[in-house]
Design a protein around this motif. Sequence first.
Motif, PDB file in Angstrom:
ATOM      1  N   ILE A 101       6.888   7.432   2.677  1.00 33.92           N
ATOM      2  CA  ILE A 101       9.035   7.278   2.096  1.00 33.92           C
ATOM      3  C   ILE A 101       8.615   5.659   1.739  1.00 33.92           C
ATOM      4  O   ILE A 101       9.193   5.138   3.149  1.00 33.92           O
ATOM      5  N   LYS A 102       8.464   5.008   1.236  1.00 35.61           N
ATOM      6  CA  LYS A 102       8.865   3.662   0.999  1.00 35.61           C
ATOM      7  C   LYS A 102       9.824   2.813   1.043  1.00 35.61           C
ATOM      8  O   LYS A 102      11.037   3.631  -0.076  1.00 35.61           O
ATOM      9  N   SER A 103      10.374   2.150   1.007  1.00 35.08           N
ATOM     10  CA  SER A 103      12.092   0.634   1.023  1.00 35.08           C
ATOM     11  C   SER A 103      11.781   0.505  -0.538  1.00 35.08           C
ATOM     12  O   SER A 103      10.317  -1.083  -0.399  1.00 35.08           O
ATOM     13  N   PRO A 104      11.798   0.792  -0.984  1.00 36.80           N
ATOM     14  CA  PRO A 104      11.320  -0.717  -2.577  1.00 36.80           C
ATOM     15  C   PRO A 104      12.488  -2.098  -1.931  1.00 36.80           C
ATOM     16  O   PRO A 104      11.532  -3.335  -2.219  1.00 36.80           O
ATOM     17  N   ALA A 105      13.651  -1.790  -1.075  1.00 39.74           N
ATOM     18  CA  ALA A 105      14.408  -3.379  -0.641  1.00 39.74           C
ATOM     19  C   ALA A 105      12.827  -4.219   0.129  1.00 39.74           C
ATOM     20  O   ALA A 105      12.353  -5.766   0.196  1.00 39.74           O
ATOM     21  N   ASP A 134      -2.646  -6.405   3.962  1.00 40.27           N
ATOM     22  CA  ASP A 134      -2.532  -4.619   3.231  1.00 40.27           C
ATOM     23  C   ASP A 134      -1.169  -4.084   4.328  1.00 40.27           C
ATOM     24  O   ASP A 134      -0.929  -4.314   5.173  1.00 40.27           O
ATOM     25  N   VAL A 135      -0.290  -3.912   3.402  1.00 41.46           N
ATOM     26  CA  VAL A 135       0.676  -2.761   4.210  1.00 41.46           C
ATOM     27  C   VAL A 135       0.778  -1.274   3.411  1.00 41.46           C
ATOM     28  O   VAL A 135       0.855  -1.056   2.296  1.00 41.46           O
ATOM     29  N   SER A 136       1.634  -0.649   5.021  1.00 43.85           N
ATOM     30  CA  SER A 136       2.408   0.821   4.712  1.00 43.85           C
ATOM     31  C   SER A 136       3.318   1.107   5.625  1.00 43.85           C
ATOM     32  O   SER A 136       4.450   0.382   4.525  1.00 43.85           O
ATOM     33  N   SER A 137       2.760   1.629   6.736  1.00 44.93           N
ATOM     34  CA  SER A 137       4.180   2.104   7.005  1.00 44.93           C
ATOM     35  C   SER A 137       4.992   0.522   7.678  1.00 44.93           C
ATOM     36  O   SER A 137       6.176   0.841   7.326  1.00 44.93           O
ATOM     37  N   GLY A 138       4.947  -0.689   7.705  1.00 46.55           N
ATOM     38  CA  GLY A 138       5.735  -1.770   7.495  1.00 46.55           C
ATOM     39  C   GLY A 138       7.108  -1.960   6.457  1.00 46.55           C
ATOM     40  O   GLY A 138       7.296  -2.359   6.339  1.00 46.55           O
ATOM     41  N   VAL A 139       6.378  -1.236   5.519  1.00 45.92           N
ATOM     42  CA  VAL A 139       7.218  -0.751   4.788  1.00 45.92           C
ATOM     43  C   VAL A 139       8.698   0.182   3.826  1.00 45.92           C
ATOM     44  O   VAL A 139       8.630   0.619   3.238  1.00 45.92           O
ATOM     45  N   GLU A 140       8.276   1.099   5.087  1.00 48.39           N
ATOM     46  CA  GLU A 140       8.543   2.152   4.902  1.00 48.39           C
ATOM     47  C   GLU A 140       9.837   2.491   6.141  1.00 48.39           C
ATOM     48  O   GLU A 140      10.360   1.771   6.517  1.00 48.39           O
ATOM     49  N   GLU A 141      10.839   3.505   4.854  1.00 45.20           N
ATOM     50  CA  GLU A 141      12.210   4.144   5.461  1.00 45.20           C
ATOM     51  C   GLU A 141      11.949   5.546   6.073  1.00 45.20           C
ATOM     52  O   GLU A 141      12.391   5.873   7.713  1.00 45.20           O
ATOM     53  N   ALA A 142      10.669   6.095   6.086  1.00 45.59           N
ATOM     54  CA  ALA A 142      10.268   7.107   7.271  1.00 45.59           C
ATOM     55  C   ALA A 142       8.483   6.797   6.802  1.00 45.59           C
ATOM     56  O   ALA A 142       8.343   7.150   5.276  1.00 45.59           O
TER      57      ALA A 142
END
Length: 216
Positions: free
Chosen positions: A197-201, A186-194
């Motif tokens: 706000i998630k980073s698709p990449a 499970d991930v949340s902040s680890g795939v965020e730009e802010a």
Amino acid sequence: MAHTGAQSVGVKICGLTEAVGFDACVEHGADWVGFVFFQRSPRFVTPEQARQLSARTIGGPARVGLFVRPDAAVIADVLKHVRLDVLQLYTSVDEAEWFSKHFDLPVWLSLPVSRRAELPATRVADRVLIEPKPPADATRPGGNGQQMDWSMMADWQPAFPWMLAGGLTPDNVAAAIARTGAPAVDVSSGVEEAPGIKSPAAIARFIRNAQAAITV
């Protein structure tokens, strides 16, 4: 840690707040997407916002609603707006069982731990999420970006479904799975730009790296 047989690792992307992140989860094959219904979280969404996001695709990842010490009225209000497949709860074992029966939905119980003795020995919910205990000054029980001490899970082989959370990123998720044998992550902040706000990449990389890490 070893598992019997080979299996792909399940992936949950939590804290979806906007369309771009949600669409990336659908496109790259996340198994679950999580909506946070806890107002102190920077990833909080209203029931209507969750409905709008979920409506972007028919089918796709299972929808998980995260609640912190909720009462039945709060969950019932959310369910009037958006269909959820799973309730993820920060609550007691007894209350988790009650909510599961009351709403006829699977319940995942979030279990923050700091030492091996706190790992559950028996099944206490449909799935347990193992994550680090929050700092003393934290304003929320999870989503703080802390990394688990994976070594405490050496040779821990529960006979029930569980998921690893806490400080996971596209760069460390494969190592986390290798160290713990986690069947799902499970991930949340680890795939965020802010925050929120998630980073698709980053979502794409996380899912690819997790799913490539086969546990045997």
